[in-house]
Design a protein around this motif. Structure first.
Motif, PDB file in Angstrom:
ATOM      1  N   PHE A 135       0.744  -1.138   0.115  1.00 60.72           N
ATOM      2  CA  PHE A 135       0.086   0.159  -0.031  1.00 60.72           C
ATOM      3  C   PHE A 135       0.770   1.199  -0.132  1.00 60.72           C
ATOM      4  CE2 PHE A 135       0.654  -1.366   4.374  1.00 60.72           C
ATOM      5  CZ  PHE A 135       0.910  -0.373   5.114  1.00 60.72           C
ATOM      6  N   THR A 136       0.466   2.479  -0.274  1.00 56.65           N
ATOM      7  CA  THR A 136       0.883   3.716  -0.539  1.00 56.65           C
ATOM      8  C   THR A 136       0.629   4.575   0.430  1.00 56.65           C
ATOM      9  OG1 THR A 136       1.566   3.240  -2.847  1.00 56.65           O
ATOM     10  CG2 THR A 136       1.682   5.516  -2.005  1.00 56.65           C
ATOM     11  N   ILE A 137       1.310   5.352   1.343  1.00 56.39           N
ATOM     12  CA  ILE A 137       0.811   6.347   2.042  1.00 56.39           C
ATOM     13  C   ILE A 137       1.589   7.659   1.683  1.00 56.39           C
ATOM     14  CG2 ILE A 137       0.946   7.149   4.461  1.00 56.39           C
ATOM     15  CD1 ILE A 137       1.236   4.227   5.365  1.00 56.39           C
ATOM     16  N   LYS A 138       0.804   8.945   1.388  1.00 58.14           N
ATOM     17  CA  LYS A 138       1.428  10.018   0.951  1.00 58.14           C
ATOM     18  C   LYS A 138       1.793  10.667   2.105  1.00 58.14           C
ATOM     19  CE  LYS A 138       0.804  14.098  -1.536  1.00 58.14           C
ATOM     20  NZ  LYS A 138       2.124  14.380  -1.721  1.00 58.14           N
ATOM     21  N   VAL A 139       2.869  10.881   2.313  1.00 56.12           N
ATOM     22  CA  VAL A 139       3.540  11.661   3.414  1.00 56.12           C
ATOM     23  C   VAL A 139       3.480  13.138   3.300  1.00 56.12           C
ATOM     24  CG1 VAL A 139       5.704  12.311   4.626  1.00 56.12           C
ATOM     25  CG2 VAL A 139       5.610  10.141   3.467  1.00 56.12           C
ATOM     26  N   LYS A 140       2.906  13.861   4.577  1.00 52.66           N
ATOM     27  CA  LYS A 140       2.527  15.287   4.475  1.00 52.66           C
ATOM     28  C   LYS A 140       3.413  15.912   4.552  1.00 52.66           C
ATOM     29  CE  LYS A 140      -1.582  13.798   7.108  1.00 52.66           C
ATOM     30  NZ  LYS A 140      -2.007  13.872   8.619  1.00 52.66           N
ATOM     31  N   GLU A 141       3.587  17.078   3.711  1.00 49.57           N
ATOM     32  CA  GLU A 141       4.781  18.150   3.882  1.00 49.57           C
ATOM     33  C   GLU A 141       5.165  18.602   5.054  1.00 49.57           C
ATOM     34  OE1 GLU A 141       7.837  19.645   2.243  1.00 49.57           O
ATOM     35  OE2 GLU A 141       6.534  18.546   1.082  1.00 49.57           O
ATOM     36  N   GLU A 142       4.072  18.829   6.032  1.00 47.98           N
ATOM     37  CA  GLU A 142       4.224  19.357   7.364  1.00 47.98           C
ATOM     38  C   GLU A 142       5.119  18.270   8.138  1.00 47.98           C
ATOM     39  OE1 GLU A 142      -0.208  18.385   8.513  1.00 47.98           O
ATOM     40  OE2 GLU A 142       0.252  19.848   7.078  1.00 47.98           O
ATOM     41  N   LEU A 143       4.733  17.094   7.733  1.00 47.57           N
ATOM     42  CA  LEU A 143       5.654  16.245   8.575  1.00 47.57           C
ATOM     43  C   LEU A 143       7.049  15.959   8.051  1.00 47.57           C
ATOM     44  CD1 LEU A 143       5.313  13.901  10.796  1.00 47.57           C
ATOM     45  CD2 LEU A 143       4.919  12.147   8.715  1.00 47.57           C
ATOM     46  N   ILE A 144       7.206  16.208   6.911  1.00 49.42           N
ATOM     47  CA  ILE A 144       8.605  16.097   6.153  1.00 49.42           C
ATOM     48  C   ILE A 144       9.534  17.327   6.713  1.00 49.42           C
ATOM     49  CG2 ILE A 144       9.862  16.494   4.180  1.00 49.42           C
ATOM     50  CD1 ILE A 144       7.811  14.948   2.839  1.00 49.42           C
ATOM     51  N   GLU A 145       8.622  18.631   6.845  1.00 54.03           N
ATOM     52  CA  GLU A 145       9.397  19.705   7.430  1.00 54.03           C
ATOM     53  C   GLU A 145       9.597  19.685   8.969  1.00 54.03           C
ATOM     54  OE1 GLU A 145      10.818  22.266   5.546  1.00 54.03           O
ATOM     55  OE2 GLU A 145      10.001  21.026   4.100  1.00 54.03           O
ATOM     56  N   TYR A 146       8.795  18.968   9.701  1.00 51.14           N
ATOM     57  CA  TYR A 146       8.807  18.627  11.148  1.00 51.14           C
ATOM     58  C   TYR A 146      10.123  17.726  11.250  1.00 51.14           C
ATOM     59  CZ  TYR A 146       8.580  16.554  15.668  1.00 51.14           C
ATOM     60  OH  TYR A 146       8.903  16.545  17.215  1.00 51.14           O
ATOM     61  N   CYS A 147      10.406  16.697  10.566  1.00 49.13           N
ATOM     62  CA  CYS A 147      11.438  15.826  10.686  1.00 49.13           C
ATOM     63  C   CYS A 147      12.700  16.239  10.029  1.00 49.13           C
ATOM     64  CB  CYS A 147      11.238  14.638   9.570  1.00 49.13           C
ATOM     65  SG  CYS A 147       9.749  13.650  10.204  1.00 49.13           S
ATOM     66  N   LYS A 148      12.844  17.178   9.019  1.00 49.61           N
ATOM     67  CA  LYS A 148      14.039  17.932   8.828  1.00 49.61           C
ATOM     68  C   LYS A 148      14.380  18.704   9.828  1.00 49.61           C
ATOM     69  CE  LYS A 148      12.968  18.298   3.771  1.00 49.61           C
ATOM     70  NZ  LYS A 148      12.717  19.217   2.935  1.00 49.61           N
ATOM     71  N   LYS A 149      13.427  19.446  10.569  1.00 50.21           N
ATOM     72  CA  LYS A 149      13.958  20.089  11.892  1.00 50.21           C
ATOM     73  C   LYS A 149      14.504  19.296  12.892  1.00 50.21           C
ATOM     74  CE  LYS A 149      10.782  24.109  11.196  1.00 50.21           C
ATOM     75  NZ  LYS A 149       9.323  24.608  11.445  1.00 50.21           N
ATOM     76  N   GLN A 150      13.975  18.098  13.109  1.00 53.10           N
ATOM     77  CA  GLN A 150      14.642  17.176  14.024  1.00 53.10           C
ATOM     78  C   GLN A 150      15.835  16.746  13.804  1.00 53.10           C
ATOM     79  OE1 GLN A 150      12.868  15.772  17.104  1.00 53.10           O
ATOM     80  NE2 GLN A 150      11.834  17.665  16.900  1.00 53.10           N
ATOM     81  N   ILE A 151      16.053  16.590  12.562  1.00 46.28           N
ATOM     82  CA  ILE A 151      17.485  15.993  12.031  1.00 46.28           C
ATOM     83  C   ILE A 151      18.562  17.226  12.167  1.00 46.28           C
ATOM     84  CG2 ILE A 151      18.991  15.385   9.891  1.00 46.28           C
ATOM     85  CD1 ILE A 151      17.319  13.047  11.277  1.00 46.28           C
ATOM     86  N   SER A 152      18.117  18.615  11.860  1.00 48.68           N
ATOM     87  CA  SER A 152      18.970  19.491  12.021  1.00 48.68           C
ATOM     88  C   SER A 152      19.334  20.093  13.471  1.00 48.68           C
ATOM     89  CB  SER A 152      18.438  20.861  11.251  1.00 48.68           C
ATOM     90  OG  SER A 152      17.229  21.367  12.122  1.00 48.68           O
ATOM     91  N   ASN A 153      18.483  19.512  14.519  1.00 48.66           N
ATOM     92  CA  ASN A 153      18.401  20.004  16.017  1.00 48.66           C
ATOM     93  C   ASN A 153      19.219  18.755  16.487  1.00 48.66           C
ATOM     94  OD1 ASN A 153      17.821  22.451  15.477  1.00 48.66           O
ATOM     95  ND2 ASN A 153      15.681  21.962  15.724  1.00 48.66           N
TER      96      ASN A 153
END
Length: 83
Positions: A2-20
């Motif tokens: 199955f395919t799940i569309k990843v929400k852009e806001e979740l991607i942005e949240y994860c990018k902030k986690q990785i940068s911090n």
């Protein structure tokens, strides 16, 4: 499958986690920041499906347990691909 569309806001949240926060705390195979981002996005999507809170790097290394559901420890595995 199955395919799940990843929400852009979740991607942005994860990018902030990785940068911090550094999510690579193993003795080897810690992954590049890009690989860590793929893993955190995958983990976050699964956590969202289970109705759990988002990944939060403030709590440090997860000892290889990404989430606990019904008293079961789950380690989410991800892979980045171009196809």
């Amino acid at each position: 499958m199955f395919t799940i569309k990843v929400k852009e806001e979740l991607i942005e949240y994860c990018k902030k986690q990785i940068s911090n926060y550094n999510f690579g705390k193993r003795s080897q195979a810690n992954g590049t920041p890009e690989q860590q981002l793929t893993g955190i996005i995958g983990q976050s999507v699964v956590m969202e499906l289970f109705g759990l809170e988002k990944v939060d790097g403030r709590y440090g290394f997860d000892e290889g347990v990404d989430l606990v559901f019904n008293n079961k420890k789950i380690d989410v595995k991800t892979m980045g691909r171009t196809t």
